[in-house]
Motif scaffolding. Structure first.
Motif, mmCIF file in Angstrom:
data_model
loop_
_atom_site.group_PDB
_atom_site.id
_atom_site.type_symbol
_atom_site.label_atom_id
_atom_site.label_comp_id
_atom_site.label_asym_id
_atom_site.label_seq_id
_atom_site.Cartn_x
_atom_site.Cartn_y
_atom_site.Cartn_z
ATOM 1 N N GLN A 1 0.831 -1.189 0.000
ATOM 2 C CA GLN A 1 0.000 0.000 0.000
ATOM 3 C C GLN A 1 0.871 1.247 0.000
ATOM 4 O OE1 GLN A 1 -3.400 0.217 -0.186
ATOM 5 N NE2 GLN A 1 -3.376 -1.965 -0.499
ATOM 6 N N PRO A 2 0.370 2.336 -0.542
ATOM 7 C CA PRO A 2 1.094 3.596 -0.441
ATOM 8 C C PRO A 2 1.270 3.973 1.034
ATOM 9 C CG PRO A 2 -0.623 3.759 -2.093
ATOM 10 C CD PRO A 2 -0.828 2.458 -1.369
ATOM 11 N N THR A 3 2.410 4.560 1.350
ATOM 12 C CA THR A 3 2.710 4.945 2.723
ATOM 13 C C THR A 3 2.893 6.452 2.820
ATOM 14 O OG1 THR A 3 5.064 4.565 2.343
ATOM 15 C CG2 THR A 3 3.791 2.740 3.294
ATOM 16 N N VAL A 4 2.635 6.992 4.004
ATOM 17 C CA VAL A 4 2.773 8.426 4.232
ATOM 18 C C VAL A 4 3.554 8.634 5.524
ATOM 19 C CG1 VAL A 4 0.529 8.602 5.401
ATOM 20 C CG2 VAL A 4 1.545 10.636 4.378
ATOM 21 N N ALA A 5 4.433 9.625 5.509
ATOM 22 C CA ALA A 5 5.162 10.017 6.716
ATOM 23 C C ALA A 5 4.597 11.341 7.200
ATOM 24 C CB ALA A 5 6.647 10.163 6.409
ATOM 25 N N ALA A 6 4.198 11.365 8.470
ATOM 26 C CA ALA A 6 3.722 12.587 9.121
ATOM 27 C C ALA A 6 4.900 13.115 9.936
ATOM 28 C CB ALA A 6 2.526 12.284 10.011
ATOM 29 N N ILE A 7 5.474 14.234 9.491
ATOM 30 C CA ILE A 7 6.708 14.736 10.087
ATOM 31 C C ILE A 7 6.421 15.979 10.917
ATOM 32 C CG2 ILE A 7 9.051 15.529 9.619
ATOM 33 C CD1 ILE A 7 8.711 14.226 6.787
ATOM 34 N N SER A 8 6.755 15.892 12.194
ATOM 35 C CA SER A 8 6.618 17.057 13.057
ATOM 36 C C SER A 8 7.871 17.153 13.926
ATOM 37 C CB SER A 8 5.356 16.963 13.914
ATOM 38 O OG SER A 8 5.384 15.805 14.706
ATOM 39 N N GLY A 9 8.223 18.357 14.313
ATOM 40 C CA GLY A 9 9.419 18.544 15.135
ATOM 41 C C GLY A 9 10.677 18.400 14.311
ATOM 42 N N TYR A 10 11.585 17.547 14.772
ATOM 43 C CA TYR A 10 12.848 17.328 14.081
ATOM 44 C C TYR A 10 12.840 15.975 13.389
ATOM 45 C CZ TYR A 10 14.876 21.313 16.516
ATOM 46 O OH TYR A 10 15.155 22.569 16.963
ATOM 47 N N ALA A 11 13.277 15.947 12.135
ATOM 48 C CA ALA A 11 13.482 14.693 11.407
ATOM 49 C C ALA A 11 14.913 14.756 10.885
ATOM 50 C CB ALA A 11 12.487 14.542 10.273
ATOM 51 N N LEU A 12 15.816 14.276 11.711
ATOM 52 C CA LEU A 12 17.237 14.360 11.401
ATOM 53 C C LEU A 12 17.841 12.967 11.355
ATOM 54 C CD1 LEU A 12 18.110 17.256 13.864
ATOM 55 C CD2 LEU A 12 17.615 17.437 11.415
ATOM 56 N N GLY A 13 18.834 12.785 10.508
ATOM 57 C CA GLY A 13 19.519 11.510 10.430
ATOM 58 C C GLY A 13 18.583 10.377 10.071
ATOM 59 N N ALA A 14 18.595 9.344 10.907
ATOM 60 C CA ALA A 14 17.785 8.155 10.640
ATOM 61 C C ALA A 14 16.295 8.473 10.614
ATOM 62 C CB ALA A 14 18.078 7.072 11.674
ATOM 63 N N GLY A 15 15.864 9.488 11.362
ATOM 64 C CA GLY A 15 14.454 9.877 11.333
ATOM 65 C C GLY A 15 14.035 10.357 9.960
ATOM 66 N N LEU A 16 14.885 11.163 9.317
ATOM 67 C CA LEU A 16 14.582 11.608 7.960
ATOM 68 C C LEU A 16 14.724 10.448 6.984
ATOM 69 C CD1 LEU A 16 13.792 13.697 5.897
ATOM 70 C CD2 LEU A 16 16.179 14.469 5.840
ATOM 71 N N GLU A 17 15.709 9.591 7.192
ATOM 72 C CA GLU A 17 15.868 8.434 6.313
ATOM 73 C C GLU A 17 14.613 7.563 6.326
ATOM 74 O OE1 GLU A 17 19.935 6.597 5.833
ATOM 75 O OE2 GLU A 17 20.140 7.530 7.815
ATOM 76 N N LEU A 18 14.016 7.399 7.488
ATOM 77 C CA LEU A 18 12.778 6.636 7.595
ATOM 78 C C LEU A 18 11.667 7.312 6.793
ATOM 79 C CD1 LEU A 18 11.361 4.215 8.915
ATOM 80 C CD2 LEU A 18 10.840 5.707 10.844
ATOM 81 N N ALA A 19 11.552 8.628 6.935
ATOM 82 C CA ALA A 19 10.524 9.370 6.190
ATOM 83 C C ALA A 19 10.767 9.303 4.692
ATOM 84 C CB ALA A 19 10.492 10.823 6.663
ATOM 85 N N LEU A 20 12.028 9.243 4.269
ATOM 86 C CA LEU A 20 12.336 9.152 2.838
ATOM 87 C C LEU A 20 11.819 7.858 2.223
ATOM 88 C CD1 LEU A 20 16.011 10.503 2.758
ATOM 89 C CD2 LEU A 20 13.962 11.658 1.904
ATOM 90 N N GLY A 21 11.592 6.848 3.042
ATOM 91 C CA GLY A 21 11.069 5.577 2.547
ATOM 92 C C GLY A 21 9.579 5.604 2.262
ATOM 93 N N ALA A 22 8.897 6.661 2.686
ATOM 94 C CA ALA A 22 7.452 6.760 2.452
ATOM 95 C C ALA A 22 7.173 7.261 1.039
ATOM 96 C CB ALA A 22 6.819 7.704 3.480
ATOM 97 N N ASP A 23 5.996 6.977 0.551
ATOM 98 C CA ASP A 23 5.586 7.438 -0.775
ATOM 99 C C ASP A 23 5.201 8.907 -0.777
ATOM 100 O OD1 ASP A 23 5.675 4.866 -2.193
ATOM 101 O OD2 ASP A 23 4.054 4.305 -0.831
ATOM 102 N N HIS A 24 4.805 9.419 0.367
ATOM 103 C CA HIS A 24 4.313 10.795 0.480
ATOM 104 C C HIS A 24 4.737 11.317 1.844
ATOM 105 C CE1 HIS A 24 1.491 13.875 -0.972
ATOM 106 N NE2 HIS A 24 1.035 13.993 0.260
ATOM 107 N N ARG A 25 5.187 12.563 1.898
ATOM 108 C CA ARG A 25 5.640 13.144 3.149
ATOM 109 C C ARG A 25 4.902 14.447 3.408
ATOM 110 N NH1 ARG A 25 8.688 10.442 0.661
ATOM 111 N NH2 ARG A 25 8.990 12.001 -0.934
ATOM 112 N N ILE A 26 4.285 14.542 4.597
ATOM 113 C CA ILE A 26 3.596 15.752 5.024
ATOM 114 C C ILE A 26 4.317 16.257 6.270
ATOM 115 C CG2 ILE A 26 1.439 16.731 5.870
ATOM 116 C CD1 ILE A 26 -0.020 14.576 4.199
ATOM 117 N N ALA A 27 4.709 17.532 6.243
ATOM 118 C CA ALA A 27 5.495 18.101 7.341
ATOM 119 C C ALA A 27 4.792 19.301 7.950
ATOM 120 C CB ALA A 27 6.874 18.525 6.820
ATOM 121 N N GLY A 28 5.043 19.486 9.229
ATOM 122 C CA GLY A 28 4.565 20.681 9.898
ATOM 123 C C GLY A 28 5.401 21.873 9.475
#
Length: 159
Positions: A1-28
């Motif tokens: 299924q398509p995946t989405v990353a909900a990003i709030s606060g800090y997404a640094l290092g491995a946190g951003l790498e995890l979000a990069l694996g999603a199909d869609h990224r929504i950030a605060g």
């Protein structure tokens, strides 16, 4: 299924790498994004390949070599995130995006995702996935509905 990353606060290092694996990224609109591993004498493990595919090699090199943080506006401008919303709306926006696929043609969505993930071999994979979709009930439902009722009218069953 398509995946989405909900990003709030800090997404640094491995946190951003995890979000990069999603199909869609929504950030605060208050997030800080970055791959600062270079400052620790390291490099992003999965982030370089994913980042390059997303933003292009020039921008990816800049972000990895400098380890700098990116603002929400810049992240959106370079294609690192797909949407920027108020911090309190991140989860709701991500959930709304993902809910659109809960009643969609599951096998066709999986096939499309497989083609995207195939990278350079995507064209060959697309032919195989496309041909296999003719065996699905959703293909029959979708094409019949398209002809009789127009696009977007089908009720899929996931088979």
């Amino acid at each position: 299924q398509p995946t989405v990353a909900a990003i709030s606060g800090y997404a640094l290092g491995a946190g951003l790498e995890l979000a990069l694996g999603a199909d869609h990224r929504i950030a605060g609109d208050n997030v800080k994004l970055g791959l600062p591993q270079i400052h620790a004498g390291l490099i992003p493990l999965a982030g370089i390949r994913r980042l390059t595919a997303l933003v292009g090699p020039g921008v990816a090199r800049d972000l990895v070599y400098t380890g700098r943080f990116v603002s929400p506006d810049e992240a959106h401008d370079i294609g690192l995130v797909d949407r920027v919303v108020a911090p309190d709306d991140v989860y709701t926006a991500a959930l709304a995006w993902a809910r659109r696929f809960t009643t969609g043609p599951a096998r066709a969505l999986a096939a499309a995702k497989a083609v995207f993930e195939a990278g350079a071999h995507g064209h060959d994979r697309a032919r195989t996935e496309w041909a296999q979709l003719f065996e699905t009930e959703d293909r029959w439902i979708g094409t019949r509905s398209y002809v009789h009722d127009g696009p977007g009218s089908a009720t899929f069953v996931g088979r």
